[in-house]
Design a protein around this motif. Structure first.
Motif, PDB file in Angstrom:
ATOM      1  N   ASP A 101      -6.731  13.310  -1.259  1.00  0.00           N
ATOM      2  CA  ASP A 101      -5.016  13.395  -1.455  1.00  0.00           C
ATOM      3  C   ASP A 101      -4.554  12.481  -0.568  1.00  0.00           C
ATOM      4  O   ASP A 101      -4.900  12.647   0.573  1.00  0.00           O
ATOM      5  N   GLY A 102      -3.569  11.829  -0.777  1.00  0.00           N
ATOM      6  CA  GLY A 102      -2.849  10.900   0.263  1.00  0.00           C
ATOM      7  C   GLY A 102      -3.635   9.659   0.478  1.00  0.00           C
ATOM      8  O   GLY A 102      -3.191   9.011   1.307  1.00  0.00           O
ATOM      9  N   GLU A 103      -4.576   9.143  -0.127  1.00  0.00           N
ATOM     10  CA  GLU A 103      -5.156   7.928  -0.064  1.00  0.00           C
ATOM     11  C   GLU A 103      -4.336   6.898  -0.415  1.00  0.00           C
ATOM     12  O   GLU A 103      -3.636   7.148  -1.479  1.00  0.00           O
ATOM     13  N   ARG A 104      -4.394   5.654  -0.047  1.00  0.00           N
ATOM     14  CA  ARG A 104      -3.465   4.739  -0.134  1.00  0.00           C
ATOM     15  C   ARG A 104      -4.235   3.623  -1.326  1.00  0.00           C
ATOM     16  O   ARG A 104      -5.194   3.225  -0.864  1.00  0.00           O
TER      17      ARG A 104
ATOM     18  N   TRP B 214       0.875  -1.212  -0.203  1.00  0.00           N
ATOM     19  CA  TRP B 214       0.219   0.099  -0.015  1.00  0.00           C
ATOM     20  C   TRP B 214       0.935   1.241  -0.165  1.00  0.00           C
ATOM     21  O   TRP B 214       1.896   1.445   0.838  1.00  0.00           O
ATOM     22  N   ASN B 215       0.397   2.247  -0.663  1.00  0.00           N
ATOM     23  CA  ASN B 215       1.333   3.500  -0.793  1.00  0.00           C
ATOM     24  C   ASN B 215       0.168   4.589  -1.251  1.00  0.00           C
ATOM     25  O   ASN B 215      -0.677   4.394  -1.750  1.00  0.00           O
ATOM     26  N   GLU B 216       0.863   5.775  -0.475  1.00  0.00           N
ATOM     27  CA  GLU B 216      -0.135   6.896  -0.880  1.00  0.00           C
ATOM     28  C   GLU B 216       0.019   7.384  -2.244  1.00  0.00           C
ATOM     29  O   GLU B 216       1.001   7.352  -2.794  1.00  0.00           O
TER      30      GLU B 216
ATOM     31  N   PHE C 238      -0.811  11.074  -4.332  1.00  0.00           N
ATOM     32  CA  PHE C 238      -0.748  12.477  -4.136  1.00  0.00           C
ATOM     33  C   PHE C 238      -1.217  13.152  -5.788  1.00  0.00           C
ATOM     34  O   PHE C 238      -0.733  12.898  -6.783  1.00  0.00           O
TER      35      PHE C 238
ATOM     36  N   SER D 268       2.909   8.919  -6.902  1.00  0.00           N
ATOM     37  CA  SER D 268       3.193   7.989  -5.636  1.00  0.00           C
ATOM     38  C   SER D 268       4.804   8.330  -5.498  1.00  0.00           C
ATOM     39  O   SER D 268       5.491   9.062  -6.195  1.00  0.00           O
TER      40      SER D 268
END
Length: 213
Positions: free
Chosen positions: A147-150, A130-132, A134, A170
């Motif tokens: 914004d910043g959702e994974r 999982w990664n954010e 942008f 990302s």
């Protein structure tokens, strides 16, 4: 409305199809197909992909789907996922493979000399987990996603667009384009079908998207 999921034997096809069926409800018929004529007749097209890009390109051509995908990318709301997104570019370092050339740019492997975190610890390739995400530019498919959702990633290569088409970034560990968009096309490196509520929201937005950006 009919949404075709392109089946060239190289994607997480069942998960993508089931996720689309879940969010579409009665709004659309989801058709998993290897028939170029069905792709051509669909109102929207989803182009998934999983595995090595040379194998994906070979299977796409062998099954007679290459031109159908190119035609759909010109005219219909079109969603590329993971290797399906990478295939839209001109070239990949993975097997020195020519792509479809829908977008200018290339696909590169995460470079070994940059794969360390801020503490100097080595990072693994493939980038998995999982990664954010942008936001660079607002897009209808990202409506309702903060914004910043994974989101969930599994990849050793990422695309480097030559034009200003990146809409989401990302980081692993450096910033890279995680989603690109132009006109009727949206292409994303990660797996929305594996990304729980945020991924389902993106797919729901695609079901209702008119293809304008």
């Amino acid at each position: 409305m009919k949404i075709a999921v392109v089946d060239y034997g190289m994607g997480n096809l069942r998960s993508v199809t089931k996720a689309l069926e879940h969010v579409a409800g009665d709004a659309a018929e989801i058709i998993l197909t290897a028939d170029p004529a069905v792709v051509a007749a669909a109102d929207k097209v989803v182009f998934p992909g999983q595995g090595a890009m040379p194998d994906c390109m070979r299977e796409l051509e062998a099954r007679g789907l290459k031109q159908a995908v190119l035609d759909a990318a010109k005219t219909k709301p079109f969603l590329g996922i993971c290797v399906g997104a990478q295939l839209l570019f001109e070239f990949s370092e993975e097997g020195d493979t020519p792509g479809l050339g829908v977008f200018k740019g290339k696909v590169i492997r995460f470079p070994a000399d940059k794969m360390h975190d801020e503490h100097g610890q080595k990072l693994k390739v493939p980038h998995m987990g999982w990664n954010e995400m942008f936001i660079l530019k607002d897009h209808p498919l990202w409506a309702g996603i903060p914004d910043g959702e994974r989101f969930y990633f599994v990849h050793s290569y990422h695309f480097v667009p030559a034009d200003d088409i990146a809409v989401i970034e990302s980081a692993y560990p450096y910033r890279f384009a995680a989603a690109v968009a132009r006109a009727n096309i949206f292409a994303i490196q990660c797996h929305p079908e594996k990304s729980h509520n945020a991924g389902l929201k993106l797919l729901e937005n695609f079901v209702h998207w008119n293809g304008c950006f």
